[in-house]
Design a protein around this motif. Structure first.
Motif, PDB file in Angstrom:
ATOM      1  N   THR A  89      -5.079   6.013   7.085  1.00 31.72           N
ATOM      2  CA  THR A  89      -5.483   4.878   6.296  1.00 31.72           C
ATOM      3  C   THR A  89      -6.429   4.552   7.340  1.00 31.72           C
ATOM      4  OG1 THR A  89      -3.374   4.248   5.106  1.00 31.72           O
ATOM      5  CG2 THR A  89      -5.212   2.473   4.676  1.00 31.72           C
ATOM      6  N   LEU A 140       0.446  -1.393  -0.092  1.00 32.93           N
ATOM      7  CA  LEU A 140      -0.010  -0.071   0.116  1.00 32.93           C
ATOM      8  C   LEU A 140       0.862   0.692   0.294  1.00 32.93           C
ATOM      9  CD1 LEU A 140      -2.781   1.374   0.009  1.00 32.93           C
ATOM     10  CD2 LEU A 140      -2.749   1.125   2.223  1.00 32.93           C
ATOM     11  N   TRP A 169      -3.369  -4.231  -4.539  1.00 36.98           N
ATOM     12  CA  TRP A 169      -3.725  -5.229  -3.135  1.00 36.98           C
ATOM     13  C   TRP A 169      -3.559  -6.265  -3.504  1.00 36.98           C
ATOM     14  CZ3 TRP A 169      -5.074  -5.375   1.480  1.00 36.98           C
ATOM     15  CH2 TRP A 169      -4.367  -4.101   2.951  1.00 36.98           C
TER      16      TRP A 169
END
Length: 140
Positions: free
Chosen positions: A88, A29, A140
């Protein structure tokens, strides 16, 4: 039912972040956020993500969980570098059904398992992805 209620929140967050054998989802990420920052430049930055993920190491019942979320923050231009800061938010969703239930007896109804957590994000990356430790390593 939530991950917190069944005692799996911390383990799931740590598994997501670090424990998948490929530097963890947080590293992937971070690379994706860095690439997004390079593309957008200075200013506000948001990035959404999501994919199925195996939390088998936490509990066999979480082998087909979905993790999704988003990054919200900003990018400051610092010459050859970009400073990225933000937060996040991660959401976990899964469904569990007793594996021994073969559909003959009542009571084997699947139930949802959910959870969420947040993590601060801060990185300084070079504008030139080829010279940076942060670069695209896949989705991801």
């Amino acid at each position: 039912m939530t991950l917190l209620e069944i005692g799996h929140l911390r383990e799931s967050a740590e598994q997501d972040a670090y424990g998948d054998g490929t530097e963890g989802a947080f590293r992937r990420l971070a690379d994706q956020i860095a690439d997004q920052a390079r593309a957008s430049g200075a200013g506000a930055l948001s990035y959404d993500f999501g994919a199925p993920y195996d939390f088998d190491d936490v509990a066999f019942s979480h082998s087909n969980a979905v993790v999704r979320g988003g990054f919200v923050g900003g990018v400051d231009d610092r010459g050859a570098m970009l400073r990225i800061t933000g937060e996040t938010t991660i959401e976990f969703s899964d469904s569990f059904e007793d594996p021994l239930d073969v559909g003959i007896e009542a009571g084997g109804t699947p139930f949802p398992i959910t959870g969420s957590w947040t993590a601060r994000f801060s990185a300084e990356v070079t504008k030139d992805a080829g010279r940076s430790a942060y670069g695209a390593v896949g989705g991801w």
